[in-house]
Design a protein around this motif. Structure first.
Motif, PDB file in Angstrom:
ATOM      1  N   ILE A 229       7.051   4.234  -5.304  1.00 23.92           N
ATOM      2  CA  ILE A 229       5.640   4.387  -4.953  1.00 23.92           C
ATOM      3  C   ILE A 229       4.811   4.784  -6.174  1.00 23.92           C
ATOM      4  O   ILE A 229       3.574   4.843  -6.116  1.00 23.92           O
ATOM      5  CB  ILE A 229       5.476   5.441  -3.831  1.00 23.92           C
ATOM      6  CG1 ILE A 229       4.162   5.218  -3.069  1.00 23.92           C
ATOM      7  CG2 ILE A 229       5.521   6.857  -4.391  1.00 23.92           C
ATOM      8  CD1 ILE A 229       4.125   3.946  -2.285  1.00 23.92           C
ATOM      9  N   ALA A 249      -0.956   5.216  -0.384  1.00 24.65           N
ATOM     10  CA  ALA A 249       0.230   5.631  -1.132  1.00 24.65           C
ATOM     11  C   ALA A 249       0.953   6.762  -0.406  1.00 24.65           C
ATOM     12  O   ALA A 249       2.188   6.769  -0.300  1.00 24.65           O
ATOM     13  CB  ALA A 249      -0.157   6.066  -2.543  1.00 24.65           C
ATOM     14  N   GLU A 252       2.696   5.389   2.756  1.00 23.47           N
ATOM     15  CA  GLU A 252       3.901   4.642   2.424  1.00 23.47           C
ATOM     16  C   GLU A 252       5.020   5.574   1.971  1.00 23.47           C
ATOM     17  O   GLU A 252       6.189   5.399   2.335  1.00 23.47           O
ATOM     18  CB  GLU A 252       3.589   3.624   1.316  1.00 23.47           C
ATOM     19  CG  GLU A 252       4.796   2.829   0.828  1.00 23.47           C
ATOM     20  CD  GLU A 252       5.433   1.989   1.928  1.00 23.47           C
ATOM     21  OE1 GLU A 252       6.626   1.659   1.792  1.00 23.47           O
ATOM     22  OE2 GLU A 252       4.736   1.662   2.907  1.00 23.47           O
ATOM     23  N   LEU A 253       4.672   6.593   1.170  1.00 21.18           N
ATOM     24  CA  LEU A 253       5.671   7.552   0.703  1.00 21.18           C
ATOM     25  C   LEU A 253       6.268   8.325   1.885  1.00 21.18           C
ATOM     26  O   LEU A 253       7.481   8.528   1.957  1.00 21.18           O
ATOM     27  CB  LEU A 253       5.048   8.516  -0.298  1.00 21.18           C
ATOM     28  CG  LEU A 253       5.995   9.555  -0.926  1.00 21.18           C
ATOM     29  CD1 LEU A 253       7.114   8.854  -1.686  1.00 21.18           C
ATOM     30  CD2 LEU A 253       5.224  10.483  -1.867  1.00 21.18           C
ATOM     31  N   SER A 256       8.703   6.085   3.851  1.00 30.34           N
ATOM     32  CA  SER A 256       9.984   5.831   3.187  1.00 30.34           C
ATOM     33  C   SER A 256      10.840   7.088   3.060  1.00 30.34           C
ATOM     34  O   SER A 256      12.063   6.990   2.915  1.00 30.34           O
ATOM     35  CB  SER A 256       9.745   5.245   1.791  1.00 30.34           C
ATOM     36  OG  SER A 256       8.974   6.141   0.997  1.00 30.34           O
TER      37      SER A 256
END
Length: 371
Positions: A229, A249, A252-253, A256
């Motif tokens: 990322i 961001a 998404e972080l 995951s």
């Protein structure tokens, strides 16, 4: 069945045990000094100083309502845990209405439930149910943890009695409560001997090594997620870029990291439980070696001492890496609420492993003194 096989079977069974904690959660985001924030902090103290370490002794991962991951109606998820989990621990402190409601549901199942509560803070109508009572002091919390460890062992060994509501529902005779919800472990024929303890150390050391590898694996996945990322975060950090550019961001972080962070928390809880379980056998081995003349410590005794030093050093490394990741995560959590769930899991993982470091440090100290 060999001692090693029995040990592995017990560890496997314990790792699959589900445990839900009924407690007044409070509100960690409430204003300073508010009753909601005070309730959150007080009950978090009981969870972290009593419930978590007691469960860690048996490799159990306790879950509170604010630790439930995933989507869905929170009330439905709580009910599922209350009805289905193998063990429920209920903190009755303060007589919270939600706690009392969830408690009543669990009483009807006939499954193990352990009551704990602070002196003078129990609701009157529950005061006759056997409860682990504690004072909110250092010695009081240590005593409550030990009592809870014993009660958990009783539940794991199926030494519990369904309460009156469940007996009536299932048509069972209404029996008196057991003599003690927290009873001392008997010194009977099942008590391990010296060589049994040495065999247990070997078996548990192997299990601990496997858990340590799992921890390292989750750490690698988390680190890779942060690296992947990175370019998105670099673009968001460019001058003139709006702050809203950070949100994708962070989302998404968080996505995951959610699964590996949860797995890391579970692995660290299992690791802490294995270390606690191993402690008695290790201390017995130290006592025997200490009684030997120095010239007789060559060979297997020295190998054992070197293994304990190696275990301590590797555990220190694990704690160090976990601490670095947790510090970085603590900063990110302040930046976005999306990261609060994996951040909480990482913090819990660090606390679980850090909680056994006193024992590990003692192993290293004794081993170095005898080698």
């Amino acid at each position: 069945m060999s001692t090693a096989a029995v040990t592995d079977k017990k560890l496997e069974e314990a790792s699959m045990t589900t445990c839900f904690v009924i407690a007044p959660i409070g509100n960690e985001h409430a204003p300073d000094g508010s009753p909601e924030l005070l309730a959150y902090e007080e009950n978090l103290e009981i969870y972290e100083k009593v419930i978590l370490p007691a469960c860690a002794k048996y490799g159990i991962v306790p879950v509170r309502a604010d630790g439930i991951a995933g989507t869905g109606e929170i009330t439905e998820q709580i009910c599922r845990h209350v009805l289905r989990d193998d063990i429920v621990i209920a903190d009755l402190t303060g007589g919270n209405a939600n706690v009392t409601y969830e408690l009543g549901i669990r009483h009807l199942t006939g499954k193990p439930i352990i009551h704990i509560g602070e002196h003078g803070q129990l609701p009157f109508d529950l005061s006759l149910i056997r409860t682990i009572m504690f004072k909110r002091s250092r010695s009081g919390l240590v005593g409550a943890r030990r009592d809870l460890e014993t009660a958990l062992k009783g539940s794991l060994d199926n030494r519990f009695e369904p309460l009156t509501p469940a007996r009536i529902l299932f048509g069972l005779p209404v029996a008196p409560l057991p003599e003690s919800a927290v009873e001392a472990e008997r010194d009977d024929l099942d008590t391990p001997g010296l060589f049994d303890r040495f065999a247990r150390v070997e078996a548990q050391a192997e299990a601990i090594g496997e858990t340590a590898e799992a921890i390292a694996g989750f750490m690698t996945v988390i680190s890779e997620a942060a690296v992947q990322i990175g370019p998105v975060m670099e673009r968001a950090a460019q001058p003139g870029t709006p702050m809203s550019a950070w949100l994708p961001a962070m989302t998404e972080l968080a996505r995951s990291m959610a699964e590996p962070a949860s797995g890391l928390r579970e692995a660290c809880t299992r690791f802490a439980g294995q270390m606690v379980e191993m402690d008695a056998a290790v201390q017995t081995a130290f006592d025997v070696i200490e009684a030997m003349p120095a010239e007789q410590r060559a060979g297997s005794p020295t190998g054992f001492l070197e293994q304990m030093i190696s275990t301590a050093e590797s555990t220190h490394e694990v704690v160090g890496v976990l601490g670095e990741v947790e510090v970085g995560m603590r900063w990110l959590v302040k930046m976005s609420r999306e990261l609060r769930v994996p951040g909480r899991d990482l913090t819990a993982a660090v606390k679980q492993v850090s909680g056994v470091m006193t024992r590990v440090a003692d192993w290293e100290r004794r081993a170095r003194a005898l080698i």
